[in-house]
Scaffold this active site. Structure first.
Site, PDB file in Angstrom:
ATOM      1  N   LYS A  81      34.965   9.466  21.854  1.00  0.00           N
ATOM      2  CA  LYS A  81      33.971   9.701  22.899  1.00  0.00           C
ATOM      3  C   LYS A  81      33.630  11.004  23.959  1.00  0.00           C
ATOM      4  O   LYS A  81      34.838  10.660  24.762  1.00  0.00           O
ATOM      5  CB  LYS A  81      33.022   7.889  23.647  1.00  0.00           C
ATOM      6  CG  LYS A  81      32.083   8.159  24.563  1.00  0.00           C
ATOM      7  CD  LYS A  81      31.661   7.907  23.166  1.00  0.00           C
ATOM      8  CE  LYS A  81      29.804   7.175  23.216  1.00  0.00           C
ATOM      9  NZ  LYS A  81      29.356   6.066  22.100  1.00  0.00           N
ATOM     10  N   THR A 133      33.833   4.409  18.823  1.00  0.00           N
ATOM     11  CA  THR A 133      33.401   5.530  20.396  1.00  0.00           C
ATOM     12  C   THR A 133      32.506   4.244  21.738  1.00  0.00           C
ATOM     13  O   THR A 133      32.966   4.537  22.665  1.00  0.00           O
ATOM     14  CB  THR A 133      32.505   6.752  20.412  1.00  0.00           C
ATOM     15  OG1 THR A 133      31.521   5.971  19.600  1.00  0.00           O
ATOM     16  CG2 THR A 133      33.602   7.046  18.609  1.00  0.00           C
ATOM     17  N   ASP A 134      32.008   3.782  20.385  1.00  0.00           N
ATOM     18  CA  ASP A 134      31.014   2.522  22.307  1.00  0.00           C
ATOM     19  C   ASP A 134      32.225   1.970  23.093  1.00  0.00           C
ATOM     20  O   ASP A 134      31.511   1.188  23.968  1.00  0.00           O
ATOM     21  CB  ASP A 134      29.765   1.953  21.479  1.00  0.00           C
ATOM     22  CG  ASP A 134      28.828   1.415  22.302  1.00  0.00           C
ATOM     23  OD1 ASP A 134      28.089   2.028  23.391  1.00  0.00           O
ATOM     24  OD2 ASP A 134      29.149   0.203  22.065  1.00  0.00           O
ATOM     25  N   PHE A 137      40.953  48.945  40.401  1.00  0.00           N
ATOM     26  CA  PHE A 137      42.020  49.113  39.042  1.00  0.00           C
ATOM     27  C   PHE A 137      42.120  50.313  39.251  1.00  0.00           C
ATOM     28  O   PHE A 137      40.875  51.163  38.708  1.00  0.00           O
ATOM     29  CB  PHE A 137      40.837  47.751  38.171  1.00  0.00           C
ATOM     30  CG  PHE A 137      41.297  48.351  37.048  1.00  0.00           C
ATOM     31  CD1 PHE A 137      43.163  47.323  36.407  1.00  0.00           C
ATOM     32  CD2 PHE A 137      40.604  48.486  35.837  1.00  0.00           C
ATOM     33  CE1 PHE A 137      43.286  47.428  35.376  1.00  0.00           C
ATOM     34  CE2 PHE A 137      41.512  48.328  34.841  1.00  0.00           C
ATOM     35  CZ  PHE A 137      42.184  47.578  34.539  1.00  0.00           C
ATOM     36  N   ARG A 184      36.577  47.328  45.411  1.00  0.00           N
ATOM     37  CA  ARG A 184      35.611  47.706  44.438  1.00  0.00           C
ATOM     38  C   ARG A 184      35.407  45.966  44.960  1.00  0.00           C
ATOM     39  O   ARG A 184      36.590  44.862  45.627  1.00  0.00           O
ATOM     40  CB  ARG A 184      36.078  46.599  43.195  1.00  0.00           C
ATOM     41  CG  ARG A 184      37.271  46.504  42.658  1.00  0.00           C
ATOM     42  CD  ARG A 184      37.079  46.299  41.360  1.00  0.00           C
ATOM     43  NE  ARG A 184      38.654  45.073  40.559  1.00  0.00           N
ATOM     44  CZ  ARG A 184      39.045  44.899  39.640  1.00  0.00           C
ATOM     45  NH1 ARG A 184      38.769  45.608  38.443  1.00  0.00           N
ATOM     46  NH2 ARG A 184      40.239  44.789  39.449  1.00  0.00           N
ATOM     47  N   VAL A 196      43.258  41.704  38.840  1.00  0.00           N
ATOM     48  CA  VAL A 196      42.979  40.003  37.951  1.00  0.00           C
ATOM     49  C   VAL A 196      44.753  39.414  37.892  1.00  0.00           C
ATOM     50  O   VAL A 196      45.171  38.763  37.855  1.00  0.00           O
ATOM     51  CB  VAL A 196      41.935  40.016  37.329  1.00  0.00           C
ATOM     52  CG1 VAL A 196      41.921  38.619  37.145  1.00  0.00           C
ATOM     53  CG2 VAL A 196      40.684  40.446  37.872  1.00  0.00           C
ATOM     54  N   GLN A 197      44.999  40.701  36.961  1.00  0.00           N
ATOM     55  CA  GLN A 197      46.414  39.616  36.623  1.00  0.00           C
ATOM     56  C   GLN A 197      47.262  39.406  37.226  1.00  0.00           C
ATOM     57  O   GLN A 197      47.927  38.858  36.957  1.00  0.00           O
ATOM     58  CB  GLN A 197      46.853  40.922  35.573  1.00  0.00           C
ATOM     59  CG  GLN A 197      46.346  40.498  33.831  1.00  0.00           C
ATOM     60  CD  GLN A 197      44.690  42.488  33.665  1.00  0.00           C
ATOM     61  OE1 GLN A 197      44.104  42.672  34.860  1.00  0.00           O
ATOM     62  NE2 GLN A 197      44.405  42.393  33.045  1.00  0.00           N
ATOM     63  N   ASN A 251      36.628  37.882  35.089  1.00  0.00           N
ATOM     64  CA  ASN A 251      36.947  38.866  35.842  1.00  0.00           C
ATOM     65  C   ASN A 251      35.326  39.204  36.613  1.00  0.00           C
ATOM     66  O   ASN A 251      34.212  39.892  35.274  1.00  0.00           O
ATOM     67  CB  ASN A 251      37.875  40.179  35.678  1.00  0.00           C
ATOM     68  CG  ASN A 251      37.308  41.493  36.549  1.00  0.00           C
ATOM     69  OD1 ASN A 251      36.775  40.936  37.136  1.00  0.00           O
ATOM     70  ND2 ASN A 251      37.550  42.892  35.978  1.00  0.00           N
ATOM     71  N   HIS A 262      31.805  40.797  37.064  1.00  0.00           N
ATOM     72  CA  HIS A 262      32.091  42.010  38.102  1.00  0.00           C
ATOM     73  C   HIS A 262      30.506  41.989  38.904  1.00  0.00           C
ATOM     74  O   HIS A 262      30.103  41.847  38.255  1.00  0.00           O
ATOM     75  CB  HIS A 262      30.950  43.131  36.129  1.00  0.00           C
ATOM     76  CG  HIS A 262      32.704  42.807  35.201  1.00  0.00           C
ATOM     77  ND1 HIS A 262      34.001  43.861  35.755  1.00  0.00           N
ATOM     78  CD2 HIS A 262      33.065  42.729  34.467  1.00  0.00           C
ATOM     79  CE1 HIS A 262      34.679  43.322  35.212  1.00  0.00           C
ATOM     80  NE2 HIS A 262      34.177  42.620  33.388  1.00  0.00           N
TER      81      HIS A 262
HETATM   82  O1  URC Z   1      41.781  43.637  37.042  1.00  0.00           O
HETATM   83  C1  URC Z   1      41.395  44.089  36.118  1.00  0.00           C
HETATM   84  N1  URC Z   1      42.049  44.177  34.965  1.00  0.00           N
HETATM   85  C2  URC Z   1      41.392  44.553  33.532  1.00  0.00           C
HETATM   86  O2  URC Z   1      42.050  44.554  32.571  1.00  0.00           O
HETATM   87  C3  URC Z   1      40.304  44.821  33.644  1.00  0.00           C
HETATM   88  N2  URC Z   1      39.702  45.661  32.572  1.00  0.00           N
HETATM   89  C4  URC Z   1      38.410  46.493  33.541  1.00  0.00           C
HETATM   90  O3  URC Z   1      37.634  47.144  31.978  1.00  0.00           O
HETATM   91  N3  URC Z   1      38.115  45.600  34.914  1.00  0.00           N
HETATM   92  C5  URC Z   1      39.113  45.264  35.364  1.00  0.00           C
HETATM   93  N4  URC Z   1      39.557  44.549  36.176  1.00  0.00           N
END
Ligand code: URC
Length: 282
Positions: free
Chosen positions: A12, A57-58, A158, A175, A217-218, A244, A246
């Site tokens: 459920k 599931t009830d 980046f 950014r 971001v990674q 991410n 944007h």
């Molecule tokens: O931090 C980022 N990682 C990415 O892999 C990526 N790719 C992208 O176009 N912008 C960004 N920014």
């Protein structure tokens, strides 16, 4: 032609529960949504239309309310564990019972710095999460949070990325960085204080996001996981998902205006998808 079932489970989804824990005039309040999924010896229901092993599931839905009444909801983790154990322990033909829970946040209203006894304000998009799986191996628990929306207006860039014939993105060292964090972690101590651990992890995630320059971001995701694992010995591994989201520079040059890195178009789609699971090296 002969066919066979290679995998099945049923359950459920999205059983909604609000729970008041009364300590005299002071009330705790929990609002959650639970998903129940069972696997086991149910093949005849599919292959022969034999419903005799099928727990409706009830009934699963009713069980969520019954266990809340009988055992309370001390934490979503304790509740998920109680529910998973109930289904696994009660039915011999259930091999795995999985309970996943999302909790909507209600924070006490503060009046003159005093937290109110029974009035709450909503916590926005953020939710606490957990999953309990009961099987022959015992109960496995993971805990988490989702919908934690963060943004910073600088200290993010980046640069140095791979270039090919299709690359148009300009490198930048200034950014907007916006994301909505989903985090899941496993606790090595099964009887830990889940709520204290979540509060600590949440603060570590926010600290790293706010205070460290982000080259991607990674890298920020990795630094967040590193900080959490260093600060919380009880955590074995953490998975982070950080889209991410944007905010692209608006093209106002065609209006004969110069963009001084302050006019952006928030762009909900498409968005980058960045996720990883980080664990301790043994
Ligand atoms: O931090 C980022 N990682 C990415 O892999 C990526 N790719 C992208 O176009 N912008 C960004 N920014």
């Amino acid at each position: 032609m002969s066919i066979k079932i290679t995998e099945q489970s049923y359950g459920k989804a999205r059983v909604c529960l609000s729970y008041i824990k009364r300590n005299e005039n002071r009330h705790d309040f929990v609002q959650l949504t639970a998903n129940v999924a069972l696997a086991g010896d149910f093949n005849v229901a599919y292959s022969a239309g034999d419903n005799s092993p099928v727990i409706p599931t009830d009934t699963m839905k009713n069980t969520v309310y019954a266990i809340a009444r009988k055992q309370g909801v001390d934490s979503i983790e304790a509740f998920a564990r109680n529910l998973a154990s109930h289904f696994y322990d009660s039915f011999e033909h259930v091999s795995t019972a999985t309970i996943s829970i999302e909790e909507s946040l209600w924070n006490r209203i503060e009046i003159d710095s005093n937290k109110h006894d029974h009035a709450f304000v909503g916590g926005g998009s953020e939710q606490n999460t957990c999953t309990a799986t009961a099987s022959a191996e015992g109960v496995q628990l993971s805990s988490g949070l989702k919908g934690l929306q963060v943004l910073k207006t600088t200290q993010s860039g980046f640069e140095g990325f791979l270039q090919d014939d299709f690359t148009t993105l300009k490198p930048t060292d200034d950014r907007i960085f916006a994301t909505t964090i989903t985090a899941d972690w496993t606790c090595q101590k099964p009887e830990g204080d889940w709520s204290k651990t979540r509060t600590k992890i949440r603060q570590m995630l926010l600290d790293v996001f706010a205070t460290q320059y982000s080259p991607s971001v990674q890298k920020t995701l990795y630094e967040m996981a590193d900080a959490v694992l260093a600060a919380c010995p009880e955590i074995g591994q953490i998975s982070l998902n950080m889209p991410n989201q944007h905010h692209l520079l608006a093209d106002i040059e065609k209006l004969s205006l110069q963009n001084e890195n302050d006019i952006f178009v928030p762009t909900p789609e498409p968005f980058g998808v960045i996720s990883a699971t980080i664990s301790r090296e043994v």
